[in-house]
Design an enzyme around this catalytic site. Structure first.
Site, PDB file in Angstrom:
ATOM      1  N   TYR A 105      -6.884  -1.007   2.090  1.00 30.67           N
ATOM      2  CA  TYR A 105      -5.503  -1.573   1.651  1.00 30.67           C
ATOM      3  C   TYR A 105      -5.079  -2.287   2.479  1.00 30.67           C
ATOM      4  O   TYR A 105      -5.024  -1.965   3.603  1.00 30.67           O
ATOM      5  CB  TYR A 105      -4.299  -0.537   1.378  1.00 30.67           C
ATOM      6  CG  TYR A 105      -2.863  -0.581   0.910  1.00 30.67           C
ATOM      7  CD1 TYR A 105      -2.347  -1.676  -0.993  1.00 30.67           C
ATOM      8  CD2 TYR A 105      -2.323  -0.725   2.089  1.00 30.67           C
ATOM      9  CE1 TYR A 105      -1.371  -1.332  -1.086  1.00 30.67           C
ATOM     10  CE2 TYR A 105      -0.256  -1.839   1.408  1.00 30.67           C
ATOM     11  CZ  TYR A 105      -0.376  -1.472   0.235  1.00 30.67           C
ATOM     12  OH  TYR A 105       0.719  -2.628   0.024  1.00 30.67           O
ATOM     13  N   GLU A 192       0.138  -8.547  -1.162  1.00 27.34           N
ATOM     14  CA  GLU A 192      -0.644  -7.446  -0.952  1.00 27.34           C
ATOM     15  C   GLU A 192      -2.295  -7.690  -1.809  1.00 27.34           C
ATOM     16  O   GLU A 192      -2.352  -8.074  -2.393  1.00 27.34           O
ATOM     17  CB  GLU A 192       0.167  -6.200  -1.598  1.00 27.34           C
ATOM     18  CG  GLU A 192      -0.995  -5.140  -2.129  1.00 27.34           C
ATOM     19  CD  GLU A 192      -0.451  -4.065  -2.982  1.00 27.34           C
ATOM     20  OE1 GLU A 192       0.847  -3.472  -2.883  1.00 27.34           O
ATOM     21  OE2 GLU A 192      -0.367  -4.155  -4.145  1.00 27.34           O
TER      22      GLU A 192
END
Ligand code: GDP
Ligand code: MN
Length: 393
Positions: A105, A192
Site C-alpha cells: 500500500y 493512492e
C-alpha cells in the site's frame, strides 16, 4: 472530486509512474476485442475491473480475471450493469493481468494538521488502509514530504526500506516521489496506489524478474482548485454525481445536502454554519448547507429556493440574510418570486437585516401568505424549528 481509476492512472502514467497499459470498455463486445489485443500481445490473462467511484470493488465481485476473449466478454457482461454499493457499473477497465508476488500500500495524502503532504505506506497492501490503521497502526509507515523540496531522496529511500522494497530501491523511490509530484501538480487531496505490486515478469533473456507496478489508483482532486485544471474538470463523471450537486454547481451555489427537515438559505459560509448550529441547538435539523454568496440577486435567490424545495423532506425554510453587499430588497424580491413559482406549500421564515432591510420588510409584508418574518435570528430559528416539528408530528 474523485477520479475514476482509468483517469487516475492517466495522471500516474503521465508522471512517468509504472502503470500496466489499459483500455476502457462500455460493452462486453468491446471488452472482448480489447482483451484479445492484450492476449495476442503476450498477456497470459486479462483483468476486468468495474469503474465506479467506490472502494472494495474486488470484494464486491467487480474485479475478475479472464483467459480468453470469450471469457472476457462473459466477465465484462457480468460486471457491466452490476450494482456496487448503490452505483451501477457503466464501464470496465481491461488490462493485461499482472502475476502478483506481493501487494503493497502506498499513498500521498494531505496532512492538514502538519500542513504537509504525508506519504503513507504499508508492506501489507490489498487490505483497506482504514482497517489496518485501526487494527495494526504500527504496520503503517508515515513520512512527511518537505513542503518546498518535495519528498527528498533519503526520505523516499527510508520509506522504501520500511516497506521491504530494499531490492527495488530505485523503482520504489521513483514511485514514492512520483506520487508526491502527482499530488502537487494536480492539487490533489489523495493519490493512492493499492496495490502497488511486485509483479513477476519474464526478462528479455527469458529469466523471471520482479517489477513494481501500480495496479490500482485512486485520486481525489481538491474541488476548490479545479478552476486551475480544466483538463481534470473534464474527467468529472456526471453519472455518479447527485443531480442536485450538478445543478448547484451550474447555478454557482455552494450547496450541500444534509438529512434534516429545515431548508436553510443564508449568505456567507460562516453565517450559514452558525445558522445550522443554532437550528441544531433549538432542537431542529438542517436539510442543507447553502451559501448564496455576497451580492446575490433575486434570480439567484429563486434558484436557491428551487434547490431547497427539490428535497421532499424539507418542512420549513429558514432564510437568514445579513445585507451587506447583498441588498435585502433584492433577496426579498427573489423570495417572493420563488414563492409564486413554488409548487409545494412550505412555510418560510425570513430574517433580513442590514442593507435595505426596511424595503425588504415592506416587500415581504405585501406578499402575504406563507412568508413569516422575524426580527432576531434566535426568533427566526425557533419559528422554523416549531413549524418543522409540527409538520413532522
Ligand atoms: P479495489 O478492490 O477496488 O481496491 O480494486 P483493486 O484494483 O485494488 O483490485 C482488488 C484486488 O484484485 C487486488 O488487491 C489484487 O489482489 C487483485 N488484482 C487486481 N489487479 C490484478 C491483476 O492484474 N492480476 C491479479 N492476479 N490480481 C489483480
Ligand atoms: Mn485497490
Amino acid at each position: 472530486m474523485k477520479l475514476q481509476e482509468y483517469h487516475a492512472k492517466t495522471l500516474l502514467a503521465r508522471a512517468g509512474l509504472p502503470v500496466p497499459e489499459w483500455a476502457v470498455a462500455s460493452s462486453p463486445g468491446e471488452a472482448r476485442l480489447q482483451a484479445e489485443t492484450f492476449l495476442a500481445r503476450g498477456a497470459g490473462k486479462v483483468v476486468i475491473k468495474a469503474q465506479v467511484l467506490v472502494g472494495g470493488r474486488g470484494k464486491a465481485g467487480g474485479v475478475k480475471l479472464a483467459a480468453s476473449g470469450a471469457e472476457a466478454e462473459r466477465v465484462a457482461g457480468a460486471i457491466l450493469g452490476m450494482d456496487i454499493k448503490g452505483i451501477v457499473v457503466r464501464r470496465v477497465l481491461v488490462a493485461p493481468a499482472a502475476e502478483i508476488e506481493r501487494e503493497i500500500y502506498l499513498a500521498a495524502v494531505l496532512d492538514r494538521t502538519e500542513r504537509k503532504i504525508l506519504l503513507m505506506g504499508s508492506a501489507e497492501g490489498g487490505v483497506e488502509i482504514e482497517t489496518l490503521a485501526e487494527e495494526r497502526p504500527d504496520a503503517i509507515v508515515r513520512i512527511h514530504a518537505h513542503p518546498h523540496l518535495g519528498l527528498l531522496d533519503w526520505q523516499a529511500r527510508k520509506l522504501a526500506f520500511a516497506l521491504g522494497l530494499g531490492d527495488h530501491l530505485k523503482a520504489a523511490v521513483a514511485i514514492a516521489q512520483g506520487l508526491q509530484r502527482v499530488m502537487v501538480e494536480n492539487d490533489a487531496d489523495l493519490v493512492e496506489v493499492n496495490p502497488l505490486a511486485l509483479v513477476r515478469e519474464t526478462g528479455p533473456d527469458g529469466t523471471p524478474v520482479l517489477t513494481l507496478q501500480c495496479l490500482d489508483a485512486k485520486v481525489t482532486i481538491d474541488d476548490s482548485a479545479l478552476s486551475r485544471h480544466p483538463g481534470l474538470e473534464a474527467m468529472r463523471d456526471l453519472d455518479e454525481e447527485d443531480p442536485i450537486d450538478i445543478e448547484a454547481r451550474r447555478l454557482g451555489l455552494s450547496f450541500i445536502r444534509l438529512e434534516g427537515s429545515i431548508g436553510c438559505m443564508v449568505n456567507g459560509a460562516g453565517l450559514a454554519m452558525t445558522t445550522m448550529d443554532l437550528v441544531k441547538r433549538a432542537g431542529g435539523s438542517p436539510a442543507n448547507f447553502l451559501d448564496i454568496g455576497g451580492g446575490a440577486r433575486s434570480e439567484k435567490v429563486a434558484n436557491a429556493m428551487r434547490l431547497i424545495l427539490a428535497e421532499p423532506s424539507v418542512k420549513a425554510i429558514l432564510v437568514n440574510i445579513f445585507g451587506g453587499i447583498a441588498r435585502g430588497d433584492e433577496v426579498a424580491r427573489g423570495l417572493v418570486e420563488a414563492r409564486s413559482q413554488q409548487t409545494r406549500d412550505v412555510p418560510m421564515v425570513v430574517r433580513i437585516v442590514g442593507t435595505n432591510a426596511d424595503l425588504a420588510a415592506g416587500i415581504l409584508a405585501d406578499a402575504g401568505g406563507g412568508i413569516r418574518t422575524a426580527q432576531s435570528l434566535d426568533e427566526a430559528v425557533e419559528m422554523a424549528v416549531a413549524i418543522a416539528r409540527s409538520a413532522e408530528a
